[in-house]
Design a protein around this motif. Structure first.
Motif, PDB file in Angstrom:
ATOM      1  N   HIS A  74       0.797  -1.228   0.000  1.00 37.70           N
ATOM      2  CA  HIS A  74       0.000   0.000   0.000  1.00 37.70           C
ATOM      3  C   HIS A  74       0.831   1.280   0.000  1.00 37.70           C
ATOM      4  O   HIS A  74       0.293   2.362  -0.176  1.00 37.70           O
ATOM      5  N   ASN A  75       2.145   1.176   0.238  1.00 40.10           N
ATOM      6  CA  ASN A  75       3.003   2.350   0.057  1.00 40.10           C
ATOM      7  C   ASN A  75       4.220   1.945  -0.771  1.00 40.10           C
ATOM      8  O   ASN A  75       4.457   0.759  -1.024  1.00 40.10           O
ATOM      9  N   LYS A  76       4.992   2.936  -1.201  1.00 40.48           N
ATOM     10  CA  LYS A  76       6.106   2.674  -2.114  1.00 40.48           C
ATOM     11  C   LYS A  76       7.127   1.739  -1.503  1.00 40.48           C
ATOM     12  O   LYS A  76       7.647   0.828  -2.160  1.00 40.48           O
ATOM     13  N   SER A  77       7.436   1.944  -0.235  1.00 35.75           N
ATOM     14  CA  SER A  77       8.434   1.118   0.440  1.00 35.75           C
ATOM     15  C   SER A  77       8.020  -0.347   0.442  1.00 35.75           C
ATOM     16  O   SER A  77       8.807  -1.236   0.087  1.00 35.75           O
ATOM     17  N   ARG A  78       6.777  -0.610   0.816  1.00 39.25           N
ATOM     18  CA  ARG A  78       6.295  -1.997   0.864  1.00 39.25           C
ATOM     19  C   ARG A  78       6.162  -2.594  -0.539  1.00 39.25           C
ATOM     20  O   ARG A  78       6.439  -3.777  -0.749  1.00 39.25           O
ATOM     21  N   GLU A  79       5.735  -1.789  -1.481  1.00 40.39           N
ATOM     22  CA  GLU A  79       5.583  -2.298  -2.845  1.00 40.39           C
ATOM     23  C   GLU A  79       6.917  -2.774  -3.408  1.00 40.39           C
ATOM     24  O   GLU A  79       7.016  -3.865  -3.978  1.00 40.39           O
ATOM     25  N   ILE A  80       7.958  -1.951  -3.248  1.00 38.80           N
ATOM     26  CA  ILE A  80       9.289  -2.328  -3.735  1.00 38.80           C
ATOM     27  C   ILE A  80       9.763  -3.601  -3.047  1.00 38.80           C
ATOM     28  O   ILE A  80      10.298  -4.513  -3.690  1.00 38.80           O
ATOM     29  N   ALA A  81       9.555  -3.687  -1.738  1.00 35.93           N
ATOM     30  CA  ALA A  81       9.995  -4.863  -0.991  1.00 35.93           C
ATOM     31  C   ALA A  81       9.218  -6.104  -1.396  1.00 35.93           C
ATOM     32  O   ALA A  81       9.785  -7.202  -1.494  1.00 35.93           O
ATOM     33  N   LEU A  82       7.923  -5.962  -1.640  1.00 33.03           N
ATOM     34  CA  LEU A  82       7.122  -7.117  -2.075  1.00 33.03           C
ATOM     35  C   LEU A  82       7.597  -7.614  -3.432  1.00 33.03           C
ATOM     36  O   LEU A  82       7.754  -8.825  -3.640  1.00 33.03           O
ATOM     37  N   ARG A  83       7.836  -6.696  -4.340  1.00 32.51           N
ATOM     38  CA  ARG A  83       8.314  -7.089  -5.668  1.00 32.51           C
ATOM     39  C   ARG A  83       9.663  -7.796  -5.569  1.00 32.51           C
ATOM     40  O   ARG A  83       9.924  -8.788  -6.268  1.00 32.51           O
ATOM     41  N   ASP A  84      10.516  -7.297  -4.689  1.00 34.25           N
ATOM     42  CA  ASP A  84      11.812  -7.927  -4.458  1.00 34.25           C
ATOM     43  C   ASP A  84      11.628  -9.337  -3.874  1.00 34.25           C
ATOM     44  O   ASP A  84      12.271 -10.294  -4.316  1.00 34.25           O
ATOM     45  N   PHE A  85      10.734  -9.460  -2.917  1.00 33.12           N
ATOM     46  CA  PHE A  85      10.474 -10.751  -2.279  1.00 33.12           C
ATOM     47  C   PHE A  85       9.952 -11.766  -3.293  1.00 33.12           C
ATOM     48  O   PHE A  85      10.396 -12.923  -3.331  1.00 33.12           O
ATOM     49  N   LEU A  86       9.020 -11.339  -4.139  1.00 33.59           N
ATOM     50  CA  LEU A  86       8.444 -12.256  -5.125  1.00 33.59           C
ATOM     51  C   LEU A  86       9.465 -12.658  -6.177  1.00 33.59           C
ATOM     52  O   LEU A  86       9.433 -13.783  -6.683  1.00 33.59           O
ATOM     53  N   THR A  87      10.367 -11.753  -6.505  1.00 32.38           N
ATOM     54  CA  THR A  87      11.452 -12.110  -7.423  1.00 32.38           C
ATOM     55  C   THR A  87      12.288 -13.237  -6.830  1.00 32.38           C
ATOM     56  O   THR A  87      12.662 -14.199  -7.528  1.00 32.38           O
ATOM     57  N   ARG A  88      12.573 -13.140  -5.543  1.00 30.76           N
ATOM     58  CA  ARG A  88      13.346 -14.194  -4.869  1.00 30.76           C
ATOM     59  C   ARG A  88      12.572 -15.512  -4.847  1.00 30.76           C
ATOM     60  O   ARG A  88      13.148 -16.588  -5.059  1.00 30.76           O
ATOM     61  N   CYS A  89      11.271 -15.425  -4.586  1.00 29.84           N
ATOM     62  CA  CYS A  89      10.439 -16.638  -4.569  1.00 29.84           C
ATOM     63  C   CYS A  89      10.401 -17.287  -5.951  1.00 29.84           C
ATOM     64  O   CYS A  89      10.491 -18.515  -6.081  1.00 29.84           O
ATOM     65  N   PHE A  90      10.248 -16.472  -6.987  1.00 31.42           N
ATOM     66  CA  PHE A  90      10.201 -16.991  -8.359  1.00 31.42           C
ATOM     67  C   PHE A  90      11.539 -17.637  -8.715  1.00 31.42           C
ATOM     68  O   PHE A  90      11.582 -18.713  -9.322  1.00 31.42           O
ATOM     69  N   HIS A  91      12.628 -16.988  -8.313  1.00 31.43           N
ATOM     70  CA  HIS A  91      13.954 -17.541  -8.597  1.00 31.43           C
ATOM     71  C   HIS A  91      14.129 -18.904  -7.910  1.00 31.43           C
ATOM     72  O   HIS A  91      14.623 -19.865  -8.522  1.00 31.43           O
ATOM     73  N   ASP A  92      13.713 -18.998  -6.648  1.00 28.54           N
ATOM     74  CA  ASP A  92      13.824 -20.271  -5.925  1.00 28.54           C
ATOM     75  C   ASP A  92      12.952 -21.343  -6.560  1.00 28.54           C
ATOM     76  O   ASP A  92      13.351 -22.514  -6.649  1.00 28.54           O
ATOM     77  N   ALA A  93      11.750 -20.956  -7.014  1.00 28.87           N
ATOM     78  CA  ALA A  93      10.855 -21.921  -7.653  1.00 28.87           C
ATOM     79  C   ALA A  93      11.430 -22.402  -8.983  1.00 28.87           C
ATOM     80  O   ALA A  93      11.255 -23.567  -9.352  1.00 28.87           O
ATOM     81  N   CYS A  94      12.114 -21.517  -9.696  1.00 30.26           N
ATOM     82  CA  CYS A  94      12.754 -21.930 -10.949  1.00 30.26           C
ATOM     83  C   CYS A  94      13.779 -23.032 -10.673  1.00 30.26           C
ATOM     84  O   CYS A  94      13.858 -24.032 -11.403  1.00 30.26           O
TER      85      CYS A  94
END
Length: 578
Positions: A74-94
């Motif tokens: 809901h704010n810029k700080s959390r949005e950037i962190a969520l996108r970063d977190f999901l990138t890590r999750c996607f990388h691990d799933a790959c």
């Protein structure tokens, strides 16, 4: 972006069956959008052969399926962190679900940008109220240069769906880790935003783990071996954070701060943590609450760098044979000249904190003792050392400095704060340093003049950003975090120690091309760079290229300006007042 009505996954399957065994170029027929039950799959770019850079794909999951609560972005700080977190999750799933290399070249590999210890804004994952989108690459499989349709079918119908299910659907993720990730970033951003009102340039939380696993491994040292950070009482401050609550730690005040101590006791380790404190760090990094003024710039000597019309007179003047340094240029700068230029260029871009380690500095720029002053009088020495300018920087321009000093106590005379590292534990020895300075008064003469001097803005000429020959396509490639090629030119960024991610370098290379639209011969370098950053703020990192990719990470204006300053093509004129 691929337009039109999505095709069905059955159509994709039939296409793969039809082109199986044919020449690799037939993979181009896959380009388009395909509808899966829970997401859309976009094939944006198909590689030319198995050895070429892999194909670029996207998956877009509607938010009603992904189900991420609004409080995770809901704010810029959390949005950037969520996108970063999901990138890590996607990388691990790959790594978990991809069958690995199967065939020629990079056949069969599915991957996404791998983040490091820093939480950076990336375009590898996009999150908004409508959808979650992941951008990744896939090596379309082949034997020789013949299409392996069966393996491709496995990738599209089995592996990618599993990756999406395990990385982009909220209910399938570890919610506790996700919230910890976004809250750590939010706390760090909040803390960094408070530094100015607290009169600080940096904060290091008690309990932080500053040492790294090794010189080439940025992960934290084993906590069983590392010494947790503990602030001296005289420098300890308290801050209430949005998520973690009350925290304590060492506040480094504005002004001139020295970090002293014996060799191998943690001086450079502390400075390294401060220089990377301009970024947020992942949970478990040990430096989650080490934050630094976002305009802090690490400067060093950089033998051999190119300099283009920089006003070096605050540090270098009165050269032999009447040479001027008001618009100094060279193709091969010395250590002292390069470090002076690095300081002036940082100030030109608005740096408010300079970070300096004597180990990577030019000695003759940092200090000149009384004996040398007597042997070589100032009228024969073009260089004015940093010790004679550092207080002027603070008093006249509100620029603070943190210096690691291990060899010269002369800096005690100009310091506001002296932090001594003893076995990785900091002690405030400011009073003791002043007593030493009083007991052993310096005999050296101040050589800095009455003021720091003028920092002159430079205006890049339009031809500075012409990187390709007429009639030829511009080719750009990134070889590593600190090395790239742009057209016929090699861009060496080895001295930019605050570059941490290859995605930043990719973005900077494309930003160099993009910046050319603002180089009209009227805008200053700072105006050009800040306009590029405003465009990114308003439109996202995708504004840097018409191609859809997920390979960018956000960078600061200081690193973009530094890259421009190192362009072999850079030509400028100085902005004169009046």
């Amino acid at each position: 972006m691929v337009e039109g009505k999505p095709k069905s996954r059955e159509e994709l399957k039939q296409t793969l069956k039809r082109i199986d065994g044919k020449g690799y170029k037939f993979y181009r027929s896959l380009k388009g959008c395909y509808a899966w039950p829970k997401y859309l799959l976009y094939v944006d770019h198909v590689q030319s052969d198995p050895f070429a850079p892999p194909s670029r794909l996207r998956v877009r999951v509607p938010q009603k399926v992904a189900g991420f609560p609004k409080d995770t972005y809901h704010n810029k700080s959390r949005e950037i962190a969520l996108r970063d977190f999901l990138t890590r999750c996607f990388h691990d799933a790959c790594k978990k679900f991809c069958g690995g290399k199967r065939g020629t070249g990079n056949s069969g590999l599915i991957t996404i940008e791998k983040p490091g210890q820093e939480i950076l804004e990336r375009n590898s994952v996009i999150v908004n109220e409508s959808f979650v989108e992941a951008r990744f690459t896939a090596g379309l499989p082949a034997h020789g240069r013949r299409i392996d349709g069966k393996t491709a079918e496995t990738m599209f119908s089995k592996e990618i769906p599993r990756i999406v299910e395990q990385s982009l659907i909220f209910q399938n993720l570890d919610g506790e880790k996700l919230y910890e990730h976004v809250e750590v970033a939010e706390d760090a951003d909040y803390l960094r935003s408070r530094l100015e009102e607290m009169g600080l340039i940096a904060f290091v939380a008690d309990g932080s783990i500053l040492p790294r696993a090794s010189g080439v491994d940025p992960r934290p040292m084993d906590r069983r071996l590392a010494v947790p950070f503990r602030s001296p009482e005289s420098l300890r401050v308290k801050v209430e954070l949005p998520n973690r609550g009350l925290v304590t730690g060492m506040g480094i005040p504005k002004g001139v701060t020295l970090i002293v101590g014996g060799g191998y006791h943690g001086k450079s380790t502390l400075l390294k943590a401060l220089e990377l404190g301009v970024y947020n760090h992942i949970p478990g990094d040990g430096r989650e609450l080490v934050v630094t003024n976002p305009s802090a710039v690490k400067v060093r000597a950089e033998d051999g760098r190119r300099i283009e019309q920089v006003n070096l007179t605050p540090f270098i003047s009165n050269l032999p044979r009447g040479q001027t340094t008001e618009a100094f240029s060279t193709e091969n700068a010395s250590g002292s000249t390069s470090q002076a230029a690095n300081i002036i260029e940082a100030l030109e871009m608005g740096a408010k904190v300079l970070l300096i380690d004597e180990d990577t500095s030019a000695t003759n720029l940092m200090f000149r003792d009384r004996r040398m002053q007597e042997l070589v009088p100032k009228d024969r020495e073009p260089i004015t050392t940093f010790i004679d300018k550092v207080r002027q920087l603070y008093l006249e321009k509100d620029v603070s400095t943190v210096i690691v000093v291990g060899s010269s106590g002369e800096y005690f005379d100009v310091a506001d704060c002296v932090i001594c590292m003893v076995e990785y534990v900091p002690y405030d020895l400011t009073r003791e340093a002043r007593k030493v300075a009083e007991k052993y008064p310096s005999e050296r003469r101040q050589e800095g003049g009455e003021s720091f001097g003028e920092v002159v803005s430079r205006i890049p000429l339009p031809q500075s950003f012409r990187f390709r020959r007429p009639g030829r396509k511009l080719k750009a490639s990134v070889k590593g975090v600190h090395l790239a090629r742009l057209g016929d030119h090699v861009l060496n960024l080895w001295a930019l120690e605050q570059l941490v991610d290859i995605g930043q370098t990719r973005a900077i290379v494309d930003a160099l091309v993009y910046a050319g639209k603002y180089a009209d011969g009227k805008r200053s370098l700072r105006e050009i760079v800040e306009q590029v950053l405003r465009d990114i703020e308003e439109k996202g990192l995708d504004v840097l290229s018409p191609k859809i990719s997920g390979g960018y990470a956000a960078f600061r204006k200081f690193e973009l300006a530094a890259a421009i300053n190192r362009l072999p093509t850079l030509k400028v004129r100085l902005e004169r007042k009046g």
